[in-house]
Design a protein around this motif. Structure first.
Motif, short mmCIF file in Angstrom:
data_model
loop_
_atom_site.label_atom_id
_atom_site.label_comp_id
_atom_site.label_asym_id
_atom_site.label_seq_id
_atom_site.Cartn_x
_atom_site.Cartn_y
_atom_site.Cartn_z
N GLY A 172 18.05 -7.59 -33.18
CA GLY A 172 17.81 -9.02 -33.24
C GLY A 172 16.77 -9.44 -32.22
N HIS A 173 16.81 -10.70 -31.80
CA HIS A 173 15.82 -11.23 -30.87
C HIS A 173 15.81 -10.47 -29.55
N THR A 174 16.95 -10.09 -29.09
CA THR A 174 17.05 -9.24 -27.90
C THR A 174 17.50 -7.86 -28.40
N ALA A 175 16.54 -7.08 -28.85
CA ALA A 175 16.82 -5.81 -29.52
C ALA A 175 17.76 -4.89 -28.73
N PRO A 176 17.60 -4.74 -27.41
CA PRO A 176 18.52 -3.86 -26.68
C PRO A 176 19.98 -4.34 -26.71
N GLU A 177 20.18 -5.64 -26.87
CA GLU A 177 21.55 -6.16 -26.96
C GLU A 177 22.19 -5.73 -28.28
N PHE A 178 21.42 -5.76 -29.37
CA PHE A 178 21.94 -5.45 -30.68
C PHE A 178 21.89 -3.96 -31.01
N GLN A 179 20.90 -3.26 -30.49
CA GLN A 179 20.72 -1.84 -30.76
C GLN A 179 20.39 -1.10 -29.46
N PRO A 180 21.37 -0.98 -28.56
CA PRO A 180 21.07 -0.38 -27.25
C PRO A 180 20.64 1.09 -27.33
N GLU A 181 21.25 1.87 -28.20
CA GLU A 181 20.89 3.30 -28.27
C GLU A 181 19.47 3.48 -28.78
N ARG A 182 19.12 2.78 -29.84
CA ARG A 182 17.76 2.88 -30.39
C ARG A 182 16.73 2.33 -29.40
N SER A 183 17.05 1.22 -28.77
CA SER A 183 16.11 0.62 -27.81
C SER A 183 15.88 1.54 -26.62
N LEU A 184 16.94 2.15 -26.13
CA LEU A 184 16.80 3.07 -25.00
C LEU A 184 15.99 4.30 -25.40
N ALA A 185 16.25 4.84 -26.59
CA ALA A 185 15.49 6.00 -27.06
C ALA A 185 14.00 5.66 -27.16
N TYR A 229 7.41 -4.50 -28.77
CA TYR A 229 8.41 -4.16 -29.78
C TYR A 229 9.14 -5.41 -30.24
N SER A 230 9.72 -5.29 -31.41
CA SER A 230 10.50 -6.38 -31.99
C SER A 230 11.68 -5.80 -32.75
N GLY A 231 12.79 -6.51 -32.71
CA GLY A 231 13.89 -6.16 -33.60
C GLY A 231 13.52 -6.58 -35.01
N CYS A 251 21.59 -17.84 -21.55
CA CYS A 251 20.40 -18.68 -21.62
C CYS A 251 20.67 -20.05 -21.02
N HIS A 252 19.65 -20.58 -20.40
CA HIS A 252 19.70 -21.94 -19.88
C HIS A 252 18.64 -22.75 -20.61
N GLU A 253 18.94 -23.96 -20.89
CA GLU A 253 17.98 -24.82 -21.57
C GLU A 253 17.80 -26.09 -20.75
N GLY A 254 16.59 -26.27 -20.23
CA GLY A 254 16.28 -27.49 -19.53
C GLY A 254 16.59 -27.51 -18.05
N ASP A 255 17.21 -26.44 -17.51
CA ASP A 255 17.54 -26.48 -16.09
C ASP A 255 16.80 -25.41 -15.27
N LEU A 256 15.82 -24.73 -15.88
CA LEU A 256 15.03 -23.76 -15.14
C LEU A 256 13.72 -24.41 -14.69
N PRO A 257 13.27 -24.12 -13.48
CA PRO A 257 12.09 -24.80 -12.93
C PRO A 257 10.76 -24.21 -13.42
N TYR A 258 10.50 -24.29 -14.70
CA TYR A 258 9.22 -23.87 -15.24
C TYR A 258 8.88 -24.72 -16.46
N SER A 259 7.62 -24.68 -16.80
CA SER A 259 7.22 -25.42 -17.99
C SER A 259 6.64 -24.44 -19.00
N ARG A 260 6.72 -24.80 -20.25
CA ARG A 260 6.20 -23.96 -21.32
C ARG A 260 4.79 -24.44 -21.66
N ASP A 261 3.84 -24.03 -20.85
CA ASP A 261 2.49 -24.55 -21.04
C ASP A 261 1.48 -23.50 -21.51
#
Length: 126
Positions: free
Chosen positions: A102-115, A45-47, A14-24
């Motif tokens: 978790g917040h990035t479900a495939p990172e925490f549960q790759p098998e379940r997310s892929l299924a 979906y959500s973890g 993750c980058h914070e503050g250095d990506l060229p977009y705004s949260r509008d």
């Protein structure tokens, strides 16, 4: 991502503050409603262990679309074990949770997310 093996020494998630977009955009509900009303299939979906955006908040905005329930809230399974919960709505909208994700479900549960994704992309029920 157009990267090649060895071209990057370290992956920084993750980058914070250095990506060229705004949260509008305060809400994406009207955009999501527009897409689903046109008949495009959607998987939201959500973890269930997401401490950043708890699944109850995501579930609430999905409910705010006021689509009819096609297949009510139920567990979905992988290898005989509960892998999360799912509900299907009209307008081709499916909401699912990934158990232990978790917040990035495939990172925490790759098998379940892929299924989950394979079943959805193949137009099979979770």
């Amino acid at each position: 991502m157009h990267t090649t093996l060895g071209s990057k020494d370290e992956w920084v998630r993750c980058h914070e503050g250095d990506l060229p977009y705004s949260r509008d955009i305060k809400s994406s509900i009207k955009y999501h409603r527009n897409v689903t009303l046109k008949g495009y299939r959607s998987l939201v979906y959500s973890g269930d262990h997401d401490a950043v955006v708890p699944f109850l908040g995501t579930q609430a905005w999905v409910r705010s679309l006021n689509f009819s329930i096609i297949d009510d809230w139920r567990a979905w399974h992988l290898d005989g074990q509960s892998a999360g919960f799912t509900i299907a709505y009209s307008n081709n909208l499916t909401f699912a949770t990934v158990k232990g994700g978790g917040h990035t479900a495939p990172e925490f549960q790759p098998e379940r997310s892929l299924a989950m994704f394979r079943r959805w992309i193949s137009n099979k029920p979770l």
